[in-house]
Design a protein around this motif. Structure first.
Motif, mmCIF file in Angstrom:
data_model
loop_
_atom_site.group_PDB
_atom_site.id
_atom_site.type_symbol
_atom_site.label_atom_id
_atom_site.label_comp_id
_atom_site.label_asym_id
_atom_site.label_seq_id
_atom_site.Cartn_x
_atom_site.Cartn_y
_atom_site.Cartn_z
ATOM 1 N N TYR A 58 0.835 -1.208 0.000
ATOM 2 C CA TYR A 58 0.000 0.000 0.000
ATOM 3 C C TYR A 58 0.871 1.260 0.000
ATOM 4 C CZ TYR A 58 -3.607 -3.326 1.604
ATOM 5 O OH TYR A 58 -4.462 -4.389 1.744
ATOM 6 N N GLY A 59 1.940 1.231 0.777
ATOM 7 C CA GLY A 59 2.845 2.373 0.809
ATOM 8 C C GLY A 59 3.502 2.611 -0.533
ATOM 9 N N GLN A 60 3.909 1.530 -1.192
ATOM 10 C CA GLN A 60 4.541 1.670 -2.503
ATOM 11 C C GLN A 60 3.585 2.324 -3.497
ATOM 12 O OE1 GLN A 60 6.172 -1.894 -4.331
ATOM 13 N NE2 GLN A 60 6.017 -0.975 -6.349
ATOM 14 N N ILE A 61 2.343 1.865 -3.508
ATOM 15 C CA ILE A 61 1.369 2.435 -4.443
ATOM 16 C C ILE A 61 1.114 3.902 -4.115
ATOM 17 C CG2 ILE A 61 -1.015 2.298 -5.267
ATOM 18 C CD1 ILE A 61 -0.783 -0.785 -4.773
ATOM 19 N N ASP A 62 0.976 4.222 -2.841
ATOM 20 C CA ASP A 62 0.803 5.629 -2.432
ATOM 21 C C ASP A 62 1.983 6.477 -2.887
ATOM 22 O OD1 ASP A 62 -1.655 6.115 -1.242
ATOM 23 O OD2 ASP A 62 -0.997 5.442 0.732
ATOM 24 N N ALA A 63 3.194 5.957 -2.711
ATOM 25 C CA ALA A 63 4.391 6.694 -3.110
ATOM 26 C C ALA A 63 4.445 6.854 -4.629
ATOM 27 C CB ALA A 63 5.648 5.994 -2.592
ATOM 28 N N LYS A 73 -0.407 -0.535 -13.012
ATOM 29 C CA LYS A 73 0.135 -1.878 -13.227
ATOM 30 C C LYS A 73 0.296 -2.605 -11.900
ATOM 31 C CE LYS A 73 2.560 -0.752 -17.461
ATOM 32 N NZ LYS A 73 3.839 -0.477 -18.085
ATOM 33 N N THR A 74 0.749 -1.887 -10.889
ATOM 34 C CA THR A 74 0.931 -2.500 -9.569
ATOM 35 C C THR A 74 -0.406 -2.920 -8.982
ATOM 36 O OG1 THR A 74 2.852 -1.071 -9.219
ATOM 37 C CG2 THR A 74 1.962 -2.180 -7.288
ATOM 38 N N THR A 75 -1.401 -2.026 -9.044
ATOM 39 C CA THR A 75 -2.703 -2.380 -8.468
ATOM 40 C C THR A 75 -3.356 -3.519 -9.240
ATOM 41 O OG1 THR A 75 -3.859 -0.643 -9.718
ATOM 42 C CG2 THR A 75 -3.155 -0.092 -7.483
ATOM 43 N N ALA A 76 -3.265 -3.498 -10.561
ATOM 44 C CA ALA A 76 -3.889 -4.560 -11.361
ATOM 45 C C ALA A 76 -3.250 -5.908 -11.061
ATOM 46 C CB ALA A 76 -3.778 -4.227 -12.851
ATOM 47 N N ALA A 77 -1.930 -5.943 -10.975
ATOM 48 C CA ALA A 77 -1.241 -7.207 -10.681
ATOM 49 C C ALA A 77 -1.616 -7.725 -9.299
ATOM 50 C CB ALA A 77 0.270 -7.012 -10.791
ATOM 51 N N GLU A 78 -1.672 -6.849 -8.323
ATOM 52 C CA GLU A 78 -1.995 -7.262 -6.961
ATOM 53 C C GLU A 78 -3.449 -7.679 -6.820
ATOM 54 O OE1 GLU A 78 0.087 -7.923 -4.526
ATOM 55 O OE2 GLU A 78 1.787 -7.290 -5.738
ATOM 56 N N SER A 84 -10.349 -9.513 -3.434
ATOM 57 C CA SER A 84 -11.305 -9.038 -2.429
ATOM 58 C C SER A 84 -10.677 -8.062 -1.444
ATOM 59 C CB SER A 84 -11.915 -10.225 -1.684
ATOM 60 O OG SER A 84 -10.897 -10.957 -1.036
ATOM 61 N N ASP A 85 -9.594 -7.419 -1.839
ATOM 62 C CA ASP A 85 -8.912 -6.439 -0.987
ATOM 63 C C ASP A 85 -9.482 -5.047 -1.276
ATOM 64 O OD1 ASP A 85 -7.160 -4.558 0.145
ATOM 65 O OD2 ASP A 85 -5.433 -5.870 -0.118
ATOM 66 N N PRO A 86 -10.308 -4.524 -0.378
ATOM 67 C CA PRO A 86 -10.935 -3.222 -0.654
ATOM 68 C C PRO A 86 -9.923 -2.081 -0.746
ATOM 69 C CG PRO A 86 -11.450 -3.956 1.577
ATOM 70 C CD PRO A 86 -10.738 -5.083 0.899
ATOM 71 N N ILE A 87 -8.852 -2.150 0.008
ATOM 72 C CA ILE A 87 -7.848 -1.084 -0.041
ATOM 73 C C ILE A 87 -7.221 -1.017 -1.426
ATOM 74 C CG2 ILE A 87 -5.637 -0.276 0.896
ATOM 75 C CD1 ILE A 87 -6.548 -1.490 3.603
ATOM 76 N N LEU A 88 -6.937 -2.174 -2.008
ATOM 77 C CA LEU A 88 -6.379 -2.189 -3.360
ATOM 78 C C LEU A 88 -7.344 -1.590 -4.376
ATOM 79 C CD1 LEU A 88 -4.485 -5.598 -3.642
ATOM 80 C CD2 LEU A 88 -3.517 -3.293 -3.752
ATOM 81 N N HIS A 89 -8.633 -1.865 -4.211
ATOM 82 C CA HIS A 89 -9.617 -1.265 -5.118
ATOM 83 C C HIS A 89 -9.639 0.257 -4.960
ATOM 84 C CE1 HIS A 89 -11.447 -4.764 -7.021
ATOM 85 N NE2 HIS A 89 -11.327 -5.382 -5.861
ATOM 86 N N GLY A 90 -9.506 0.731 -3.739
ATOM 87 C CA GLY A 90 -9.445 2.177 -3.515
ATOM 88 C C GLY A 90 -8.203 2.797 -4.139
#
Length: 164
Positions: A58-63, A73-78, A84-90
């Motif tokens: 989550y920190g990496q994506i925020d950064a 690309k990072t969010t799609a791969a994860e 079912s990870d709501p934080i990733l969808h956000g």
């Protein structure tokens, strides 16, 4: 107090304490100091050691978002690994917003709300996605299908709440 925090992180590292928590603290500190590129470097190095650690992810994506980098690309791969990870969808919604992809932004936000059980908000987001004015036929079809699914789910939940 950034100086004190830096000293604390340095002290933890001098104790040869190896932990994703220490790396997360160090990267978060960089980010708070306005150095998203430095934070991103720490996150990436730490994720090479702790690939499945969610705080680092989550920190990496925020950064990435703070540094103006594409995080899609990072969010799609994860999300392939953790759908079912709501934080990733956000985070994915924020990634689409940064790219100006409104339909996909609302669709990802809808998934966040659906996973949290907020069906009314999820339906509203999908209705916004329908009106977004971007996206192709395939994306619109997916939004329409998901909207039908959630409306059916809403109706079923409403029936369950009715007194007999």
């Amino acid at each position: 107090n950034f100086a004190a925090a830096e000293r604390q992180v340095a002290e933890l590292r001098s104790m040869k304490l190896v932990s994703p928590m220490v790396d997360t603290l160090a990267a978060d500190l960089r980010r708070m100091q306005g150095d998203p590129a430095g934070a991103l470097k720490i996150y990436r190095e730490a994720r090479s050691r702790y690939a499945r650690n969610k705080a680092l992810l989550y920190g990496q994506i925020d950064a990435q978002l703070a540094d103006g980098q594409e995080a899609l690309k990072t969010t799609a791969a994860e999300l392939q690994l953790s759908p079912s990870d709501p934080i990733l969808h956000g985070l994915q919604a924020r990634s689409y917003a940064a790219l100006g992809k409104r339909l996909q932004q609302h669709r990802a936000q809808a998934e966040l709300y659906a996973l949290q059980g907020q069906l009314v908000a999820a339906v509203q987001q999908l209705e916004l996605a329908q009106k977004a004015g971007d996206g192709d036929f395939f994306e619109h079809s997916q939004v329409d299908a998901r909207l039908r699914e959630l409306k059916i789910r809403q109706q079923e939940e409403a029936k369950q709440k009715l007194p007999l």
